[in-house]
Design a protein around this motif. Structure first.
Motif, PDB file in Angstrom:
ATOM      1  N   UNK A  96       0.794  -1.335   0.036  1.00 39.92           N
ATOM      2  CA  UNK A  96      -0.063  -0.174  -0.135  1.00 39.92           C
ATOM      3  C   UNK A  96       0.944   1.123   0.055  1.00 39.92           C
ATOM      4  N   UNK A  97       2.089   1.304   0.613  1.00 39.14           N
ATOM      5  CA  UNK A  97       2.508   2.332   0.889  1.00 39.14           C
ATOM      6  C   UNK A  97       3.442   2.908  -0.507  1.00 39.14           C
ATOM      7  N   UNK A  98       3.829   1.418  -1.296  1.00 36.96           N
ATOM      8  CA  UNK A  98       4.368   1.673  -2.694  1.00 36.96           C
ATOM      9  C   UNK A  98       3.607   2.148  -3.677  1.00 36.96           C
ATOM     10  N   UNK A  99       2.194   1.662  -3.481  1.00 38.65           N
ATOM     11  CA  UNK A  99       1.197   2.197  -4.395  1.00 38.65           C
ATOM     12  C   UNK A  99       0.800   3.781  -4.111  1.00 38.65           C
ATOM     13  N   UNK A 100       0.824   4.362  -2.850  1.00 36.59           N
ATOM     14  CA  UNK A 100       0.741   5.740  -2.526  1.00 36.59           C
ATOM     15  C   UNK A 100       1.934   6.354  -2.923  1.00 36.59           C
ATOM     16  N   UNK A 101       3.230   5.641  -3.016  1.00 39.23           N
ATOM     17  CA  UNK A 101       4.342   6.499  -3.180  1.00 39.23           C
ATOM     18  C   UNK A 101       4.172   6.882  -4.929  1.00 39.23           C
ATOM     19  N   UNK A 102       3.855   5.741  -5.582  1.00 41.57           N
ATOM     20  CA  UNK A 102       3.717   5.827  -7.163  1.00 41.57           C
ATOM     21  C   UNK A 102       2.835   6.757  -7.442  1.00 41.57           C
ATOM     22  N   UNK A 103       1.515   6.793  -6.772  1.00 41.26           N
ATOM     23  CA  UNK A 103       0.630   7.856  -6.911  1.00 41.26           C
ATOM     24  C   UNK A 103       0.963   9.250  -6.799  1.00 41.26           C
ATOM     25  N   UNK A 104       1.747   9.420  -5.657  1.00 42.90           N
ATOM     26  CA  UNK A 104       2.310  10.838  -5.223  1.00 42.90           C
ATOM     27  C   UNK A 104       3.485  11.083  -6.447  1.00 42.90           C
ATOM     28  N   UNK A 105       4.189  10.179  -6.863  1.00 39.61           N
ATOM     29  CA  UNK A 105       5.087  10.331  -7.628  1.00 39.61           C
ATOM     30  C   UNK A 105       4.526  10.889  -9.090  1.00 39.61           C
TER      31      UNK A 105
END
Length: 135
Positions: free
Chosen positions: A74-83
């Protein structure tokens, strides 16, 4: 339940999983100062093996590790969305060239961190699969 009946229940679990003769042989080969710890380990393994005959202790270890992967994903997904949002902000904003260059470096650093997190998730999944294959 008295101390004696707890011990007999534990012994019956160990006997059921490992067999009395194997346990007796194993304990005779262990130095006396390590026997109590060996008995405790055998009792724990027997109890877990009876609950989960396929994976035993590995299942007891792998289950929490698998649960840890979910929030990391979930953190990786949130990071990719933020990116993705950061990149779009840079591309469509009124930054001057110096500000765009600075923002681009920040996004690149963020992308490296994200990639490392994804690699870590892959390594953890590999370890879980590797452990399960030896069970």
């Amino acid at each position: 339940m008295g101390m004696e009946s707890c011990g007999s229940i534990t012994f019956s679990k160990v006997h059921k999983v490992f067999g009395a003769s194997k346990v007796s042989k194993l304990l005779s080969e262990v130095p006396e100062e390590q026997r109590q710890e060996t008995v405790n380990s055998l009792a724990y393994e027997a109890a877990v093996r009876l609950k989960n005959p396929v994976y035993g202790c590995i299942g007891a270890i792998a289950s929490p590790q698998q649960k840890m992967l979910e929030p990391q994903h979930d953190i990786a997904l949130a990071c990719s969305l933020l990116l993705a949002h950061s990149i779009s902000m840079i591309m469509f904003s009124e930054f001057d060239d110096g500000e765009k260059a600075h923002a681009t470096l920040l996004v690149a650093a963020f992308l490296i961190i994200l990639r490392a997190n994804i690699d870590l998730l892959g390594i953890q999944r590999y370890i879980l699969c590797f452990r399960a294959s030896y069970e």
